[in-house]
Design a protein around this motif. Structure first.
Motif, short mmCIF file in Angstrom:
data_model
loop_
_atom_site.label_atom_id
_atom_site.label_comp_id
_atom_site.label_asym_id
_atom_site.label_seq_id
_atom_site.Cartn_x
_atom_site.Cartn_y
_atom_site.Cartn_z
N UNK A 33 0.86 -1.32 -0.26
CA UNK A 33 -0.28 -0.42 -0.10
C UNK A 33 0.65 1.21 0.07
N UNK A 34 2.08 1.33 0.65
CA UNK A 34 3.33 2.74 0.98
C UNK A 34 3.73 2.43 0.12
N UNK A 35 3.72 1.53 -0.51
CA UNK A 35 4.20 1.66 -3.02
C UNK A 35 3.86 2.60 -3.22
N UNK B 279 8.08 -1.56 -10.41
CA UNK B 279 9.18 -1.67 -9.58
C UNK B 279 9.18 -1.61 -8.26
N UNK B 280 8.55 -2.37 -7.63
CA UNK B 280 8.40 -3.57 -6.76
C UNK B 280 9.65 -4.26 -5.91
N UNK B 281 10.01 -4.75 -6.88
CA UNK B 281 11.68 -5.25 -6.48
C UNK B 281 12.52 -4.81 -6.23
N UNK B 282 12.33 -3.37 -6.20
CA UNK B 282 13.24 -2.37 -6.58
C UNK B 282 12.63 -1.37 -5.12
N UNK B 283 11.58 -1.18 -4.49
CA UNK B 283 10.95 -0.52 -3.07
C UNK B 283 11.41 -1.58 -2.35
N UNK B 284 11.55 -3.19 -2.13
CA UNK B 284 12.03 -3.74 -1.24
C UNK B 284 13.02 -4.29 -0.86
N UNK B 285 13.84 -4.11 -1.80
CA UNK B 285 15.69 -4.68 -1.85
C UNK B 285 15.98 -3.89 -0.30
N UNK B 286 15.68 -2.72 0.03
CA UNK B 286 16.46 -1.93 1.29
C UNK B 286 15.87 -3.19 2.83
N UNK B 287 15.13 -3.65 2.32
CA UNK B 287 14.17 -4.23 3.74
C UNK B 287 15.06 -5.96 3.35
N UNK B 288 15.32 -5.87 1.81
CA UNK B 288 16.08 -8.10 2.12
C UNK B 288 17.13 -8.01 2.67
#
Length: 132
Positions: free
Chosen positions: A74-76, A120-129
């Protein structure tokens, strides 16, 4: 534009989400901000996109910080929608109603929003990973 100039412009335009910049120093923002286009694009392509779309660079500043922080789906989606709304604000600030560039930039903000939403979803979560 320098990072400092982009930050000043973001506040001057009162872009939505601008206060996310308060969390970071100018140096930190400069390291996070990569301009228009995902960080996985070669720098030369991002540089060309920045040159082609200078009005949207300030919009990408906030968007890049949001992508750096990541979050829920949702934030994405909200971040990508905010890119569109801020892009409209930047376009309307830069160009008069009778200038076709106003509508070209506004439309480009919509296109970039759609590209970010679809790819963009992959880029959104890369920091979390990396944190795990």
């Amino acid at each position: 534009m320098t990072t400092s100039e982009l930050i000043q412009k973001a506040y001057l335009l009162n872009l939505e989400g601008v206060h996310i910049l308060d969390k970071y120093s100018v140096e930190e923002i400069g390291k996070i901000y990569n301009g228009i286009g995902p960080d996985r694009f070669p720098a030369i392509i991002r540089k060309a996109l920045n040159k082609l779309h200078p009005t949207l660079q300030v919009v990408a500043l906030i968007h890049d910080i949001e992508y750096h922080e990541g979050g829920t789906y949702e934030q994405f989606t909200e971040s990508n929608d905010r890119f569109y709304r801020n892009g409209k604000k930047a376009a309307f600030s830069a160009y008069s109603w009778y200038d076709p560039r106003r509508y070209l930039v506004w439309n480009k903000a919509r296109q970039f929003r759609n590209l970010c939403q679809f790819f963009g979803w992959e880029g959104w979560n890369k920091i979390e990973e990396k944190k795990d």
